[in-house]
Design a protein around this motif. Structure first.
Motif, PDB file in Angstrom:
ATOM      1  N   VAL A 168       0.924  -1.192  -0.154  1.00 31.04           N
ATOM      2  CA  VAL A 168       0.045   0.103   0.021  1.00 31.04           C
ATOM      3  C   VAL A 168       0.925   1.281   0.230  1.00 31.04           C
ATOM      4  O   VAL A 168       0.628   2.303  -0.740  1.00 31.04           O
ATOM      5  CB  VAL A 168      -0.762  -0.207   1.327  1.00 31.04           C
ATOM      6  N   TYR A 169       1.990   1.366   0.777  1.00 26.14           N
ATOM      7  CA  TYR A 169       2.749   2.363   0.899  1.00 26.14           C
ATOM      8  C   TYR A 169       3.476   2.594  -0.391  1.00 26.14           C
ATOM      9  O   TYR A 169       3.440   3.904  -0.863  1.00 26.14           O
ATOM     10  CB  TYR A 169       3.931   2.207   2.025  1.00 26.14           C
ATOM     11  N   GLU A 170       4.122   1.643  -0.951  1.00 28.61           N
ATOM     12  CA  GLU A 170       4.665   1.778  -2.270  1.00 28.61           C
ATOM     13  C   GLU A 170       3.625   2.214  -3.390  1.00 28.61           C
ATOM     14  O   GLU A 170       3.902   3.411  -4.049  1.00 28.61           O
ATOM     15  CB  GLU A 170       5.213   0.403  -3.130  1.00 28.61           C
ATOM     16  N   ALA A 171       2.390   1.814  -3.483  1.00 34.20           N
ATOM     17  CA  ALA A 171       1.471   2.298  -4.495  1.00 34.20           C
ATOM     18  C   ALA A 171       0.975   3.591  -4.210  1.00 34.20           C
ATOM     19  O   ALA A 171       0.858   4.367  -5.319  1.00 34.20           O
ATOM     20  CB  ALA A 171       0.267   1.374  -4.170  1.00 34.20           C
ATOM     21  N   VAL A 172       0.773   4.111  -3.103  1.00 36.32           N
ATOM     22  CA  VAL A 172       0.571   5.500  -2.912  1.00 36.32           C
ATOM     23  C   VAL A 172       1.539   6.581  -3.176  1.00 36.32           C
ATOM     24  O   VAL A 172       1.352   7.280  -3.708  1.00 36.32           O
ATOM     25  CB  VAL A 172      -0.113   5.737  -1.440  1.00 36.32           C
ATOM     26  N   LYS A 173       2.774   6.004  -2.811  1.00 36.37           N
ATOM     27  CA  LYS A 173       4.177   6.711  -3.101  1.00 36.37           C
ATOM     28  C   LYS A 173       4.069   7.132  -4.584  1.00 36.37           C
ATOM     29  O   LYS A 173       4.845   7.913  -5.322  1.00 36.37           O
ATOM     30  CB  LYS A 173       5.380   6.191  -2.663  1.00 36.37           C
ATOM     31  N   LEU A 174       3.629   5.981  -5.308  1.00 31.27           N
ATOM     32  CA  LEU A 174       3.925   6.089  -6.955  1.00 31.27           C
ATOM     33  C   LEU A 174       2.621   6.655  -7.650  1.00 31.27           C
ATOM     34  O   LEU A 174       2.512   6.407  -8.766  1.00 31.27           O
ATOM     35  CB  LEU A 174       4.090   4.664  -7.401  1.00 31.27           C
ATOM     36  N   ILE A 175       1.670   7.261  -7.064  1.00 34.19           N
ATOM     37  CA  ILE A 175       0.619   8.017  -7.597  1.00 34.19           C
ATOM     38  C   ILE A 175       1.151   9.304  -8.490  1.00 34.19           C
ATOM     39  O   ILE A 175       2.001   9.883  -8.175  1.00 34.19           O
ATOM     40  CB  ILE A 175      -0.365   8.490  -6.513  1.00 34.19           C
ATOM     41  N   MET A 192       9.337  -2.660 -13.175  1.00 35.05           N
ATOM     42  CA  MET A 192       8.971  -3.657 -12.078  1.00 35.05           C
ATOM     43  C   MET A 192       9.943  -3.141 -10.931  1.00 35.05           C
ATOM     44  O   MET A 192       9.697  -3.790  -9.827  1.00 35.05           O
ATOM     45  CB  MET A 192       9.506  -5.118 -12.562  1.00 35.05           C
ATOM     46  N   PHE A 193      10.922  -2.229 -10.928  1.00 36.05           N
ATOM     47  CA  PHE A 193      11.744  -1.899  -9.998  1.00 36.05           C
ATOM     48  C   PHE A 193      11.052  -1.461  -8.534  1.00 36.05           C
ATOM     49  O   PHE A 193      11.652  -2.100  -7.390  1.00 36.05           O
ATOM     50  CB  PHE A 193      13.006  -0.764 -10.318  1.00 36.05           C
ATOM     51  N   PRO A 194      10.046  -0.717  -8.521  1.00 35.25           N
ATOM     52  CA  PRO A 194       9.399  -0.494  -7.102  1.00 35.25           C
ATOM     53  C   PRO A 194       9.243  -1.589  -6.539  1.00 35.25           C
ATOM     54  O   PRO A 194       9.053  -1.786  -5.273  1.00 35.25           O
ATOM     55  CB  PRO A 194       8.464   0.520  -7.614  1.00 35.25           C
ATOM     56  N   SER A 195       8.243  -2.480  -7.468  1.00 41.05           N
ATOM     57  CA  SER A 195       7.840  -3.912  -6.910  1.00 41.05           C
ATOM     58  C   SER A 195       8.933  -4.760  -6.403  1.00 41.05           C
ATOM     59  O   SER A 195       8.735  -5.354  -5.384  1.00 41.05           O
ATOM     60  CB  SER A 195       6.791  -4.512  -7.830  1.00 41.05           C
ATOM     61  N   ILE A 196       9.990  -4.838  -7.147  1.00 39.25           N
ATOM     62  CA  ILE A 196      11.305  -5.581  -6.594  1.00 39.25           C
ATOM     63  C   ILE A 196      11.662  -5.219  -5.400  1.00 39.25           C
ATOM     64  O   ILE A 196      12.094  -5.917  -4.482  1.00 39.25           O
ATOM     65  CB  ILE A 196      12.231  -5.493  -7.755  1.00 39.25           C
ATOM     66  N   VAL A 197      11.759  -3.791  -5.268  1.00 37.90           N
ATOM     67  CA  VAL A 197      12.402  -3.117  -3.964  1.00 37.90           C
ATOM     68  C   VAL A 197      11.434  -3.771  -2.975  1.00 37.90           C
ATOM     69  O   VAL A 197      11.821  -4.105  -1.432  1.00 37.90           O
ATOM     70  CB  VAL A 197      12.324  -1.663  -3.974  1.00 37.90           C
ATOM     71  N   THR A 199      19.982  -0.299  11.127  1.00 39.63           N
ATOM     72  CA  THR A 199      21.097   0.109  10.379  1.00 39.63           C
ATOM     73  C   THR A 199      21.001  -0.129   8.823  1.00 39.63           C
ATOM     74  O   THR A 199      21.276   0.970   8.095  1.00 39.63           O
ATOM     75  CB  THR A 199      22.525  -0.224  10.986  1.00 39.63           C
ATOM     76  N   VAL A 200      20.541  -1.239   8.280  1.00 39.69           N
ATOM     77  CA  VAL A 200      20.421  -1.625   7.150  1.00 39.69           C
ATOM     78  C   VAL A 200      19.294  -0.857   6.360  1.00 39.69           C
ATOM     79  O   VAL A 200      19.464  -0.431   5.410  1.00 39.69           O
ATOM     80  CB  VAL A 200      20.450  -3.118   6.863  1.00 39.69           C
ATOM     81  N   ASN A 201      18.268  -0.544   7.070  1.00 40.40           N
ATOM     82  CA  ASN A 201      17.208   0.191   6.811  1.00 40.40           C
ATOM     83  C   ASN A 201      17.558   1.603   6.148  1.00 40.40           C
ATOM     84  O   ASN A 201      17.430   2.188   5.445  1.00 40.40           O
ATOM     85  CB  ASN A 201      16.273   0.497   7.704  1.00 40.40           C
ATOM     86  N   ARG A 202      18.257   2.395   7.284  1.00 41.06           N
ATOM     87  CA  ARG A 202      18.952   3.674   6.885  1.00 41.06           C
ATOM     88  C   ARG A 202      19.809   3.883   5.983  1.00 41.06           C
ATOM     89  O   ARG A 202      19.846   4.729   5.044  1.00 41.06           O
ATOM     90  CB  ARG A 202      19.355   4.440   8.293  1.00 41.06           C
ATOM     91  N   ALA A 203      20.786   2.665   6.043  1.00 39.89           N
ATOM     92  CA  ALA A 203      21.787   2.822   4.959  1.00 39.89           C
ATOM     93  C   ALA A 203      21.510   2.498   3.506  1.00 39.89           C
ATOM     94  O   ALA A 203      22.133   2.859   2.457  1.00 39.89           O
ATOM     95  CB  ALA A 203      22.980   2.044   5.557  1.00 39.89           C
ATOM     96  N   PHE A 204      20.411   1.278   3.483  1.00 39.33           N
ATOM     97  CA  PHE A 204      20.450   0.701   2.306  1.00 39.33           C
ATOM     98  C   PHE A 204      18.862   0.674   1.783  1.00 39.33           C
ATOM     99  O   PHE A 204      18.640   1.442   0.549  1.00 39.33           O
ATOM    100  CB  PHE A 204      20.688  -0.464   2.186  1.00 39.33           C
ATOM    101  N   TRP A 205      18.027   0.432   2.417  1.00 40.56           N
ATOM    102  CA  TRP A 205      16.469   0.111   2.104  1.00 40.56           C
ATOM    103  C   TRP A 205      15.914   1.548   1.869  1.00 40.56           C
ATOM    104  O   TRP A 205      15.184   1.855   0.886  1.00 40.56           O
ATOM    105  CB  TRP A 205      15.631  -0.623   3.079  1.00 40.56           C
ATOM    106  N   ARG A 206      16.100   2.521   2.601  1.00 42.67           N
ATOM    107  CA  ARG A 206      15.720   3.914   2.467  1.00 42.67           C
ATOM    108  C   ARG A 206      16.402   4.500   1.125  1.00 42.67           C
ATOM    109  O   ARG A 206      15.345   5.205   0.457  1.00 42.67           O
ATOM    110  CB  ARG A 206      16.274   4.919   3.867  1.00 42.67           C
ATOM    111  N   PHE A 207      17.474   4.222   0.954  1.00 44.01           N
ATOM    112  CA  PHE A 207      17.899   4.697  -0.478  1.00 44.01           C
ATOM    113  C   PHE A 207      17.217   4.094  -1.594  1.00 44.01           C
ATOM    114  O   PHE A 207      16.835   5.029  -2.681  1.00 44.01           O
ATOM    115  CB  PHE A 207      19.615   4.489  -0.518  1.00 44.01           C
ATOM    116  N   TYR A 244      14.160   2.949  -1.834  1.00 43.58           N
ATOM    117  CA  TYR A 244      12.787   3.296  -1.799  1.00 43.58           C
ATOM    118  C   TYR A 244      12.687   4.842  -2.485  1.00 43.58           C
ATOM    119  O   TYR A 244      11.891   4.939  -3.373  1.00 43.58           O
ATOM    120  CB  TYR A 244      12.271   3.290  -0.478  1.00 43.58           C
ATOM    121  N   ASP A 245      13.842   5.590  -1.963  1.00 44.84           N
ATOM    122  CA  ASP A 245      13.580   6.723  -2.779  1.00 44.84           C
ATOM    123  C   ASP A 245      14.132   6.789  -3.959  1.00 44.84           C
ATOM    124  O   ASP A 245      13.505   7.759  -4.917  1.00 44.84           O
ATOM    125  CB  ASP A 245      14.799   7.999  -2.052  1.00 44.84           C
ATOM    126  N   TYR A 246      15.164   5.905  -4.479  1.00 40.72           N
ATOM    127  CA  TYR A 246      15.576   5.717  -5.733  1.00 40.72           C
ATOM    128  C   TYR A 246      14.377   5.260  -6.684  1.00 40.72           C
ATOM    129  O   TYR A 246      14.194   5.764  -7.945  1.00 40.72           O
ATOM    130  CB  TYR A 246      16.534   4.903  -5.859  1.00 40.72           C
TER     131      TYR A 246
END
Length: 541
Positions: free
Chosen positions: A110-117, A451-456, A522-530, A532-534
């Motif tokens: 849900v978060y990904e879908a709303v961010k991609l409106i 596909m990239f946002p869904s893969i993330v 740590t992994v969330n802040r250093a990698f997953w957050r990046f 998601y933004d990308y």
């Protein structure tokens, strides 16, 4: 509490109880899914639309989905049993465990879908000053449908995966087997000699329920969700897809008594009732908000009064605190295994998603994936131990641990990747045909970016699923033999399992959980957050 609580259920291993137990398990699944649906829509939309809430909710969700259930389940069981009594509390604990196995994947979808409106829709909302409820009904909820439905199908399969662990509630030396298909399987394998016939029938009934819900719920919903893809071409008028139950070859009397009734129910003017309810909520929004807040405060106060007498304040002290080298080695081993699982998942799910997502046999493959995702791996665990771990020793332990973690993670990547393929708009496909884009250029410029946002999203939920499965898989005890036998192979799951099951050391459980939480943050802040933004760069504009 009497340690023989659960013994009365074991003589009830009977063929006649299989349908009843299956329905009870299905009811727990439905209740857990409804709570997951409410949570994912409310929290996912809030995180996507409120920047301040996003900075709190997303890291918290990353921690909650990655922290193994073994860490907080004992605390949850004690909480619910003290609050509601042994049997009602055990039921709520079981539903809570299934809920935790379903909700994170749906919420991230849900978060990904709303961010991609698309931004032009957001601009339209501001220009025309569309109200909050109309914005929710016409923009936000439709935007989430495709991701939510595909992720719901995955979460439904994941719920069946965890059902087998959730229907036997352990509290100290006491066990409370809840009546259900999962407890029936566990008790049949625990009998001496094991009731293999009951175990096989339990698995077959689970497969039937998974197939039935896919064919008559998820498959029609997936077809219907195609209406909510963003399309901009006006040259072709597309037929609106409807929720249609597929016809299957079954005895006529069953079709008349059940499926025609179901079709009639689906044709009722449900939209009118829903519209009336939404209108009532809009008119009474302030009162409902205050009433909900008051009920929440009353529940918290009641829970505090019931739980407070059982709380003792002690300074947590773990023997692991004096062994930083062991903690470091265990952390690195677990991270290495989780990364291996993610790489293996990516290596096969992306090609399969590309082949299946654009192929003719979509429905057959989706049913196969749904069954595989919900298969109870505990059934295979004795065979893994017998034919891989015991003959190969510590090398076999590595293989078995990664295999079990792979089953707990790979389908999150697969289902999200399939949702990504299906969400690519037909406008882009038409453009590809006009400009004769094909081959590697088609993959690099259209499919993979789409596909990239869904893969993330799939990788993030698979990260949590891998940790949950690995924590259980990193400690194997067969008779007097324990794997891994070398401290150099210990993982965080090994330390956590030893502390929880062998020693009953709650302080060590809390300490290892804190270490795992620190790794996740740590992994969330250093990698997953990046990432998601990308991935937001690939939204449809």
């Amino acid at each position: 509490m009497n340690s023989q609580l659960g013994r009365g259920v074991i003589p009830l291993l009977s063929y006649f109880l299989l349908p009843v137990y299956a329905l009870l398990s299905l009811l727990r699944m439905i209740i857990a899914y409804l709570f997951s649906l409410i949570f994912s829509l409310s929290i996912g939309i809030l995180a996507a639309k409120n920047e301040k809430a996003e900075h709190i909710i997303i890291p918290l969700l990353d921690v909650l989905q990655s922290v193994p259930i073994l860490s907080f389940l004992p605390i949850a069981i004690i909480f619910f049993i003290n609050l509601f009594g042994p049997y009602i509390g055990a039921e709520i604990s079981s539903i809570f465990l299934i809920f935790t196995s379903q909700v994170w994947n749906m919420t991230f979808g849900v978060y990904e879908a709303v961010k991609l409106i698309p931004r032009d829709l957001e601009e339209m909302v501001r220009v025309y000053r569309i109200g909050k409820f109309l914005y929710l009904r016409k923009i936000l909820l439709p935007a989430t449908m495709t991701k939510l439905i595909y992720n719901s199908a995955m979460s439904w399969g994941g719920g069946w995966f965890f059902l087998y662990a959730s229907e036997i509630i352990s509290l100290g030396n006491a066990q409370i087997p809840l009546p259900g298909i999962g407890s029936l399987l566990a008790l049949s394998l625990a009998e001496s000699p094991p009731r293999i016939d009951i175990a096989i029938l339990s698995v077959l009934i689970t497969m039937f329920l998974v197939s039935f819900t896919y064919l008559f719920i998820w498959r029609p919903l997936m077809e219907w969700s195609e209406n909510f893809k963003y399309e901009y071409s006006a040259g072709e008028i597309k037929r609106k897809r409807v929720f249609e139950i597929p016809r299957v070859r079954i005895p006529p009397f069953l079709y008349r008594s059940f499926f025609r009734s179901l079709r009639y129910i689906l044709r009722l003017p449900i939209r009118n009732y829903v519209a009336g309810f939404v209108s009532f909520v809009e008119r009474r929004a302030g009162i409902i908000k205050k009433g909900t807040f008051l009920l929440l405060i009353l529940f918290i106060a009641y829970s505090a009064m019931k739980i407070a007498p059982h709380i003792t304040l002690e300074m947590p002290s773990s023997e692991y605190m004096g062994e930083p080298d062991l903690i470091l080695i265990a952390s690195l081993n677990s991270i290495r295994r989780v990364l291996t699982v993610l790489l293996i998942s990516l290596s096969w799910t992306i090609p399969v998603s590309l082949l299946v997502g654009r192929g003719r046999h979509w429905d057959e493959f989706m049913l196969l994936f749904e069954i595989a995702a919900s298969f109870p791996i505990p059934v295979l665990w004795p065979f893994l131990v017998k034919y891989i771990v015991l003959p190969l020793g510590d090398e076999g332990f590595e293989i078995a641990a990664i295999m079990l973690a792979l089953f707990g993670a790979q389908f999150y990547v697969l289902f999200n990747s399939l949702a990504g393929v299906k969400s690519i708009s037909s406008d882009l496909e038409e453009m590809r045909k006009v400009f004769l884009i094909r081959g590697s250029l088609y993959l690099r410029k259209l499919v993979i970016p789409g596909m990239f946002p869904s893969i993330v999203t799939g990788l993030i939920t698979a990260w949590g699923g891998a940790w949950n499965s690995l924590i259980v898989a990193e400690y194997i005890k067969v008779g007097n033999e324990v794997f891994p036998s070398k401290r150099a192979q210990y993982g965080l799951g090994t330390l956590l399992s030893i502390a929880a099951w062998d020693r009953g050391d709650i302080s060590s459980v809390i300490f290892i959980t804190a270490v795992l939480t620190l790794i996740v943050i740590t992994v969330n802040r250093a990698f997953w957050r990046f990432l998601y933004d990308y991935s937001a760069k690939f939204r449809v504009e």
